[in-house]
Design a protein around this motif. Structure first.
Motif, PDB file in Angstrom:
ATOM      1  N   LEU A 297       0.780  -1.256  -0.088  1.00 27.40           N
ATOM      2  CA  LEU A 297       0.024   0.219   0.003  1.00 27.40           C
ATOM      3  C   LEU A 297       0.931   1.430   0.005  1.00 27.40           C
ATOM      4  O   LEU A 297       0.587   2.298  -0.696  1.00 27.40           O
ATOM      5  CB  LEU A 297      -0.841   0.091   1.247  1.00 27.40           C
ATOM      6  CG  LEU A 297      -2.129  -0.970   1.350  1.00 27.40           C
ATOM      7  CD1 LEU A 297      -2.775  -0.894   2.455  1.00 27.40           C
ATOM      8  CD2 LEU A 297      -2.908  -1.025   0.280  1.00 27.40           C
ATOM      9  N   ASP A 298       1.880   1.331   0.829  1.00 27.22           N
ATOM     10  CA  ASP A 298       2.602   2.521   0.915  1.00 27.22           C
ATOM     11  C   ASP A 298       3.533   2.682  -0.579  1.00 27.22           C
ATOM     12  O   ASP A 298       3.603   3.846  -0.665  1.00 27.22           O
ATOM     13  CB  ASP A 298       3.768   2.409   2.127  1.00 27.22           C
ATOM     14  CG  ASP A 298       3.120   2.778   3.068  1.00 27.22           C
ATOM     15  OD1 ASP A 298       2.220   3.431   3.227  1.00 27.22           O
ATOM     16  OD2 ASP A 298       3.889   2.188   4.408  1.00 27.22           O
ATOM     17  N   ILE A 299       3.945   1.673  -1.217  1.00 31.80           N
ATOM     18  CA  ILE A 299       4.521   2.080  -2.540  1.00 31.80           C
ATOM     19  C   ILE A 299       3.326   2.639  -3.381  1.00 31.80           C
ATOM     20  O   ILE A 299       3.478   3.442  -4.280  1.00 31.80           O
ATOM     21  CB  ILE A 299       5.088   0.736  -2.940  1.00 31.80           C
ATOM     22  CG1 ILE A 299       6.440   0.552  -2.358  1.00 31.80           C
ATOM     23  CG2 ILE A 299       5.632   0.878  -4.474  1.00 31.80           C
ATOM     24  CD1 ILE A 299       7.089  -0.872  -2.406  1.00 31.80           C
ATOM     25  N   ALA A 300       2.169   1.742  -3.463  1.00 30.90           N
ATOM     26  CA  ALA A 300       0.920   2.302  -4.280  1.00 30.90           C
ATOM     27  C   ALA A 300       0.848   3.758  -3.949  1.00 30.90           C
ATOM     28  O   ALA A 300       0.535   4.686  -4.758  1.00 30.90           O
ATOM     29  CB  ALA A 300      -0.108   1.526  -4.141  1.00 30.90           C
ATOM     30  N   ARG A 301       0.685   4.143  -2.715  1.00 31.12           N
ATOM     31  CA  ARG A 301       0.256   5.690  -2.292  1.00 31.12           C
ATOM     32  C   ARG A 301       1.399   6.472  -2.794  1.00 31.12           C
ATOM     33  O   ARG A 301       1.152   7.735  -2.994  1.00 31.12           O
ATOM     34  CB  ARG A 301       0.191   5.780  -0.776  1.00 31.12           C
ATOM     35  CG  ARG A 301      -1.053   4.965  -0.510  1.00 31.12           C
ATOM     36  CD  ARG A 301      -1.421   5.203   1.158  1.00 31.12           C
ATOM     37  NE  ARG A 301      -1.831   6.589   1.025  1.00 31.12           N
ATOM     38  CZ  ARG A 301      -1.362   7.519   1.481  1.00 31.12           C
ATOM     39  NH1 ARG A 301       0.026   7.284   1.847  1.00 31.12           N
ATOM     40  NH2 ARG A 301      -1.841   8.835   1.451  1.00 31.12           N
ATOM     41  N   ALA A 302       2.793   6.234  -2.725  1.00 31.19           N
ATOM     42  CA  ALA A 302       3.663   7.026  -3.145  1.00 31.19           C
ATOM     43  C   ALA A 302       3.778   7.466  -4.615  1.00 31.19           C
ATOM     44  O   ALA A 302       4.441   8.366  -4.727  1.00 31.19           O
ATOM     45  CB  ALA A 302       5.099   6.354  -2.560  1.00 31.19           C
TER      46      ALA A 302
ATOM     47  N   VAL B 181       1.531  -2.805   4.608  1.00 33.51           N
ATOM     48  CA  VAL B 181       2.147  -1.463   4.726  1.00 33.51           C
ATOM     49  C   VAL B 181       3.299  -1.365   5.224  1.00 33.51           C
ATOM     50  O   VAL B 181       3.628  -2.060   6.314  1.00 33.51           O
ATOM     51  CB  VAL B 181       1.125  -0.769   5.912  1.00 33.51           C
ATOM     52  CG1 VAL B 181       1.718   0.734   6.129  1.00 33.51           C
ATOM     53  CG2 VAL B 181      -0.379  -0.779   5.231  1.00 33.51           C
ATOM     54  N   GLY B 182       4.283  -0.848   4.495  1.00 35.10           N
ATOM     55  CA  GLY B 182       5.778  -1.007   4.948  1.00 35.10           C
ATOM     56  C   GLY B 182       6.539   0.189   4.371  1.00 35.10           C
ATOM     57  O   GLY B 182       5.594   0.929   3.718  1.00 35.10           O
ATOM     58  N   PRO B 183       7.621   0.424   4.663  1.00 34.29           N
ATOM     59  CA  PRO B 183       8.140   1.622   4.248  1.00 34.29           C
ATOM     60  C   PRO B 183       8.223   1.775   2.664  1.00 34.29           C
ATOM     61  O   PRO B 183       8.855   0.873   2.195  1.00 34.29           O
ATOM     62  CB  PRO B 183       9.537   1.515   4.918  1.00 34.29           C
ATOM     63  CG  PRO B 183       9.881   0.322   5.320  1.00 34.29           C
ATOM     64  CD  PRO B 183       8.427  -0.448   5.477  1.00 34.29           C
TER      65      PRO B 183
ATOM     66  N   PRO C 104       6.581  10.935  -2.158  1.00 33.71           N
ATOM     67  CA  PRO C 104       5.729  10.106  -1.509  1.00 33.71           C
ATOM     68  C   PRO C 104       4.885  10.827  -0.684  1.00 33.71           C
ATOM     69  O   PRO C 104       5.238  12.242  -0.021  1.00 33.71           O
ATOM     70  CB  PRO C 104       6.601   9.145  -0.567  1.00 33.71           C
ATOM     71  CG  PRO C 104       8.165   9.179  -1.397  1.00 33.71           C
ATOM     72  CD  PRO C 104       8.088  10.625  -1.887  1.00 33.71           C
ATOM     73  N   GLN C 105       3.656  10.277  -0.505  1.00 36.64           N
ATOM     74  CA  GLN C 105       2.616  11.027   0.360  1.00 36.64           C
ATOM     75  C   GLN C 105       2.689  10.319   1.523  1.00 36.64           C
ATOM     76  O   GLN C 105       2.854   9.362   1.734  1.00 36.64           O
ATOM     77  CB  GLN C 105       1.376  10.895  -0.285  1.00 36.64           C
ATOM     78  CG  GLN C 105       1.209  11.400  -1.584  1.00 36.64           C
ATOM     79  CD  GLN C 105      -0.169  11.305  -2.309  1.00 36.64           C
ATOM     80  OE1 GLN C 105      -1.310  11.332  -1.670  1.00 36.64           O
ATOM     81  NE2 GLN C 105      -0.191  10.744  -3.399  1.00 36.64           N
ATOM     82  N   ALA C 106       2.499  11.393   2.635  1.00 35.71           N
ATOM     83  CA  ALA C 106       2.335  10.623   4.012  1.00 35.71           C
ATOM     84  C   ALA C 106       1.196   9.738   4.136  1.00 35.71           C
ATOM     85  O   ALA C 106      -0.234  10.062   3.771  1.00 35.71           O
ATOM     86  CB  ALA C 106       2.256  11.823   5.019  1.00 35.71           C
ATOM     87  N   SER C 107       1.565   8.581   4.815  1.00 39.20           N
ATOM     88  CA  SER C 107       0.180   7.712   5.017  1.00 39.20           C
ATOM     89  C   SER C 107      -0.767   8.287   6.051  1.00 39.20           C
ATOM     90  O   SER C 107      -0.362   8.830   7.076  1.00 39.20           O
ATOM     91  CB  SER C 107       0.830   6.384   5.721  1.00 39.20           C
ATOM     92  OG  SER C 107      -0.311   5.511   5.884  1.00 39.20           O
ATOM     93  N   PRO C 108      -2.172   8.275   5.844  1.00 41.08           N
ATOM     94  CA  PRO C 108      -3.162   8.818   6.792  1.00 41.08           C
ATOM     95  C   PRO C 108      -3.300   8.021   7.799  1.00 41.08           C
ATOM     96  O   PRO C 108      -4.336   8.096   8.556  1.00 41.08           O
ATOM     97  CB  PRO C 108      -4.225   8.954   5.468  1.00 41.08           C
ATOM     98  CG  PRO C 108      -4.021   7.934   4.780  1.00 41.08           C
ATOM     99  CD  PRO C 108      -2.442   7.776   4.658  1.00 41.08           C
TER     100      PRO C 108
END
Length: 271
Positions: free
Chosen positions: A205-210, A249-251, A262-266
């Motif tokens: 998820l974090d890579i997708a969001r970034a 969810v990972g770095p 990258p966007q900050a995770s909400p």
């Protein structure tokens, strides 16, 4: 515009993709997310027609892709390039020849069989390799490259097809964090600089969001999330991943200069 209307795929009694509807404007970078077995790969393969839908249809700029046959279908697969997790390169061939395979739909069969590539084709292939910072590897055999280098060769091969859309099926699944960043940066630049639509299956998820402008989430073959990355909250993540949510969810690796930040995770997931 890519339009997916009521797309379904059944394997025996199991619905791998269940009545998915989407509209994707040209030039979008869309992350398709969900746990393993959610139907992500099957969805992309139906868009490219590597898998046939049980129901529904795919439209590209008004053309019914699901109705194409013969030469028209081969032309569509050139315009809709695939990038696979396994790279799908010929290890014994050099990098340049692997990339030139992406030009097969544009040259006569006898020339491709004899590897009689034109100067123009070679220039296009070398330009794609240079774009991905691996032109210096053109003469090396693909089997001697690292995983990240092989994936960039696969992306270069897709790029020389001169596609309108690229479907990337878990392109970073077997890569380390550094090569994950390199490959995702490359896809982001291609989408941004060439206006090519990119649909990218991702587990993290974090890579997708970034990297992605929009996220589309599948669970058990059904569309359960469709929106901007910052709209993906903890409840949506748990619906998508269940007990696997924390692992998803990972770095995220920091993009290279010139790539989207990258966007900050909400949200933060707890055990």
């Amino acid at each position: 515009m890519l339009i997916i209307e009521g797309l379904s795929r059944r394997f025996g009694e199991r619905l791998a993709v269940d009545d998915v509807c989407l509209e994707v404007p040209r030039g979008s970078f869309v992350g398709v997310i969900g746990r393993s077995g959610a139907g992500k790969s099957t969805l992309l393969r139906m868009v490219n027609r590597l898998a046939e839908p049980t129901a529904g249809r795919v439209l590209w700029d008004g053309t019914d892709v699901t109705a194409l046959r013969g030469r028209e279908l081969r032309d569509w697969r050139a315009r809709c390039a695939m990038v696979f997790q396994q790279f799908n390169l010929s290890g014994r061939l050099d990098v340049l020849t692997n990339v030139l395979v992406g030009r097969l739909n544009r040259v006569p069969a006898h020339r491709s069989l004899l590897r009689l590539w034109s100067d123009e084709d070679r220039a296009v292939a070398l330009s794609a390799l240079e774009r991905l910072d691996i032109a210096n590897l053109a003469s090396q055999r693909a089997e001697h490259l690292s995983g990240g280098q092989q994936q960039r060769v696969a992306i270069a091969r897709a790029l020389v097809q001169e596609p309108e859309i690229i479907l990337a099926d878990e392109p970073i699944a077997s890569l380390d964090p550094r090569n994950t960043r390199v490959v995702m940066d490359a896809l982001a630049r291609i989408s941004r600089d060439y206006g090519i639509t990119v649909l990218c299956n991702l587990h993290s998820l974090d890579i997708a969001r970034a990297y992605c402008d929009r996220l589309v989430g599948l669970s058990a073959g059904r569309l359960v999330f469709d929106g901007p990355p910052d709209a993906l909250d903890e409840a949506a993540a748990r619906e998508l991943y269940g007990l696997e949510a924390e692992d998803a969810v990972g770095p995220a690796p920091a993009p290279m200069p010139g790539s989207p930040a990258p966007q900050a995770s909400p949200f933060t997931l707890h055990a």
